[in-house]
Design a protein around this motif. Structure first.
Motif, PDB file in Angstrom:
ATOM      1  N   ALA A   1     -30.263  12.197 -29.045  1.00 27.53           N
ATOM      2  CA  ALA A   1     -29.727  11.955 -30.142  1.00 27.53           C
ATOM      3  C   ALA A   1     -28.951  12.783 -31.029  1.00 27.53           C
ATOM      4  O   ALA A   1     -27.950  12.530 -31.450  1.00 27.53           O
TER       5      ALA A   1
ATOM      6  N   SER B   1     -21.932   3.522 -35.061  1.00 25.85           N
ATOM      7  CA  SER B   1     -23.528   3.505 -34.693  1.00 25.85           C
ATOM      8  C   SER B   1     -23.972   4.117 -33.463  1.00 25.85           C
ATOM      9  O   SER B   1     -23.148   4.541 -32.436  1.00 25.85           O
TER      10      SER B   1
ATOM     11  N   CYS C   1     -24.461   7.398 -33.541  1.00 24.08           N
ATOM     12  CA  CYS C   1     -23.804   8.934 -33.144  1.00 24.08           C
ATOM     13  C   CYS C   1     -24.926   9.946 -33.689  1.00 24.08           C
ATOM     14  O   CYS C   1     -24.660  11.279 -33.484  1.00 24.08           O
TER      15      CYS C   1
ATOM     16  N   GLU D   1     -27.364   5.093 -45.778  1.00 24.07           N
ATOM     17  CA  GLU D   1     -26.543   3.703 -45.703  1.00 24.07           C
ATOM     18  C   GLU D   1     -26.821   3.173 -47.291  1.00 24.07           C
ATOM     19  O   GLU D   1     -27.453   1.665 -47.217  1.00 24.07           O
TER      20      GLU D   1
HETATM   21  P1  ATP Z   1     -26.624   3.637 -37.139  1.00 20.79           P
HETATM   22  O1  ATP Z   1     -25.356   3.835 -37.665  1.00 20.79           O
HETATM   23  O2  ATP Z   1     -26.476   2.496 -36.110  1.00 20.79           O
HETATM   24  O3  ATP Z   1     -28.053   3.425 -37.900  1.00 20.79           O
HETATM   25  P2  ATP Z   1     -27.061   6.374 -36.333  1.00 20.79           P
HETATM   26  O4  ATP Z   1     -25.634   7.304 -36.129  1.00 20.79           O
HETATM   27  O5  ATP Z   1     -27.749   6.548 -37.573  1.00 20.79           O
HETATM   28  O6  ATP Z   1     -26.843   5.024 -35.805  1.00 20.79           O
HETATM   29  P3  ATP Z   1     -29.347   7.363 -34.995  1.00 20.79           P
HETATM   30  O7  ATP Z   1     -30.165   6.244 -35.456  1.00 20.79           O
HETATM   31  O8  ATP Z   1     -29.540   8.739 -35.297  1.00 20.79           O
HETATM   32  O9  ATP Z   1     -27.916   6.833 -35.001  1.00 20.79           O
HETATM   33  O10 ATP Z   1     -29.599   7.242 -33.232  1.00 20.79           O
HETATM   34  C1  ATP Z   1     -28.966   8.112 -32.371  1.00 20.79           C
HETATM   35  C2  ATP Z   1     -29.428   7.764 -31.153  1.00 20.79           C
HETATM   36  O11 ATP Z   1     -30.885   8.043 -30.985  1.00 20.79           O
HETATM   37  C3  ATP Z   1     -29.430   6.415 -30.464  1.00 20.79           C
HETATM   38  O12 ATP Z   1     -29.031   6.437 -29.324  1.00 20.79           O
HETATM   39  C4  ATP Z   1     -30.563   5.708 -30.620  1.00 20.79           C
HETATM   40  O13 ATP Z   1     -30.797   4.563 -30.092  1.00 20.79           O
HETATM   41  C5  ATP Z   1     -31.569   6.651 -30.647  1.00 20.79           C
HETATM   42  N1  ATP Z   1     -32.762   6.407 -31.373  1.00 20.79           N
HETATM   43  C6  ATP Z   1     -32.932   6.678 -32.635  1.00 20.79           C
HETATM   44  N2  ATP Z   1     -34.125   6.628 -33.166  1.00 20.79           N
HETATM   45  C7  ATP Z   1     -34.895   6.303 -31.985  1.00 20.79           C
HETATM   46  C8  ATP Z   1     -36.325   6.255 -31.698  1.00 20.79           C
HETATM   47  N3  ATP Z   1     -37.182   6.183 -32.629  1.00 20.79           N
HETATM   48  N4  ATP Z   1     -36.728   6.222 -30.262  1.00 20.79           N
HETATM   49  C9  ATP Z   1     -35.754   6.046 -29.503  1.00 20.79           C
HETATM   50  N5  ATP Z   1     -34.388   6.250 -29.515  1.00 20.79           N
HETATM   51  C10 ATP Z   1     -34.052   6.541 -30.772  1.00 20.79           C
END
Ligand code: ATP
Length: 376
Positions: free
Chosen positions: A22, A42, A44, A165
């Protein structure tokens, strides 16, 4: 220089099983009293960064400090409730069976019952929610729930507030008003805030600085103006706002870049050596119509969209190497433009920025996140 309120130093995080990486190697400073937005597409790593600061996730490597105190790192772990962090969740996460007053007093552990009620009334009053003290969350509008959630986060007087958000659940017509209210509350409280958003308009409108994230890394941190006017990579140029990308080669030491469209001078070169292969990112606002004799660029209008304060035009420019290249150009609305019309215009150097060549930074397998980018 004062110590940053939040420091991330080489932080990495993978989720298991998988593993899903992540965050790769995130270093970031957040200054006292500033609003910093984590902006990116999304997946990132925005929410992961926020959850690591809050203490809901443990980093695999790196160090996190809040208020000058290490809270996560080698041999160091401070639990969320001891970090001085207030959290506002995307869905507000209010307890539905508790009144507004009870929701706010819930987090005030260290105080006596009477003091907790006084503090809750005080913070709710300052957020114009005094009349809602005995109501339940379902009896409030979305904007009021948002403010109760903020009141709950601010009531214990945290060092930092983290918001995930916070505006995404609000109606479009209420969104700007509530966004401005929330920012003014944060400013009055003088609290340091890290906010997650995938909406570039929110990020540019409310932040002191924006950290643009891509695939688990921070690509650029800067003021909204710096991010918009001087993107440092193709990703930042195309994710934040609409951009035309022109391949070019830096010429000499005077900020000139030779492109298919001719030579542009006085553009921001960010220290590239003469001869470097680069991209010139030009915002649609970076062109102005002019007389034929003064125009560097000549082309044919393909289509126009009237947008009130401007006309958005797609223009075909014949390239030195044959064929047409397309540019998106904003034109003044005082004139009328038609498809097929010939147009002369020039580039305003202040709206052009030289960025690292795409090959080193852009993964073309990703769909473009915002608006078209023209890559000749
Ligand atoms: P969004 O805008 O969609 O919320 P984000 O930028 O906040 O996305 P994160 O939620 O930090 O992104 O996720 C980063 C990566 O880690 C993604 O590939 C997501 O699928 C993965 N990920 C996030 N939480 C978990 C979890 N609890 N278990 C496994 N993978 C996860």
């Amino acid at each position: 220089m004062t110590t940053p309120v939040i420091q991330l130093d080489g932080v990495g995080k993978s989720y298991r099983p998988g593993p899903v990486r992540a965050l790769a190697d995130v270093s970031l400073d957040v200054r006292e009293g500033e609003i910093l937005t984590l902006l990116g597409p999304s997946g990132c790593g925005k929410t992961t960064t926020l959850r690591l600061i809050a203490g809901f996730e443990v980093p695999d490597r790196g160090r996190i400090a809040i208020g000058g105190r290490d809270v996560a790192g080698v041999g160091r772990w401070v639990p969320p409730e001891k970090r001085g962090v207030g959290m506002v969740f995307q869905d507000y996460a209010l307890f539905p069976h508790l009144t507004v007053g009870e929701n706010v007093t819930f987090g005030l552990d260290g105080m006596g019952k009477a003091d907790r009620a006084v503090r809750a009334r005080e913070i709710l009053g300052s957020l114009d929610l005094a009349a809602c003290y005995n109501r339940y969350p379902h009896e409030l509008s979305g904007g009021q729930q948002q403010r109760v959630s903020l009141a709950r986060a601010l009531a214990p007087e945290p060092v930092v507030v983290l918001m995930d958000e916070p505006f995404s659940n609000l109606d479009a017509h209420l969104r700007n008003q509530i966004r401005d209210e929330v920012v003014s509350i944060l400013r009055q409280a003088g609290v340091t805030c890290v906010l997650v958003s995938h909406d570039q308009r929110d990020a540019l409108a409310i932040s002191d600085r924006v950290a643009v994230m891509n695939r688990g890394r921070v690509e650029q941190v800067g003021t909204p103006r710096a991010i918009y006017r001087h993107p440092e990579s193709v990703f930042v140029a195309t994710f934040v706002g609409r951009t035309n990308l022109l391949r070019g080669v830096v010429q000499g030491e005077h900020g000139c870049v030779l492109t298919d469209f001719g030579s542009f001078c006085r553009v921001d070169r960010l220290g590239f050596a003469s001869g470097s292969d680069v991209m010139v990112a030009v915002r649609p606002d970076g062109f102005e119509p002019c007389g034929e004799s003064e125009g560097v660029l000549r082309g044919r209008v393909l289509s126009t969209t009237y947008a009130g304060a401007r006309v958005e035009a797609e223009v075909a420019i014949p390239s030195d190497h044959g064929g047409d290249r397309h540019l998106v150009v904003h034109l003044p609305p005082s004139r009328h433009y038609e498809a097929g019309q010939e147009l002369s215009f020039r580039l305003v150097p202040e709206f052009a920025s030289v960025v690292r060549n795409a090959c080193t930074t852009l993964d073309f397998s990703l769909p473009p996140a915002a608006g078209p980018a023209t890559v000749p």
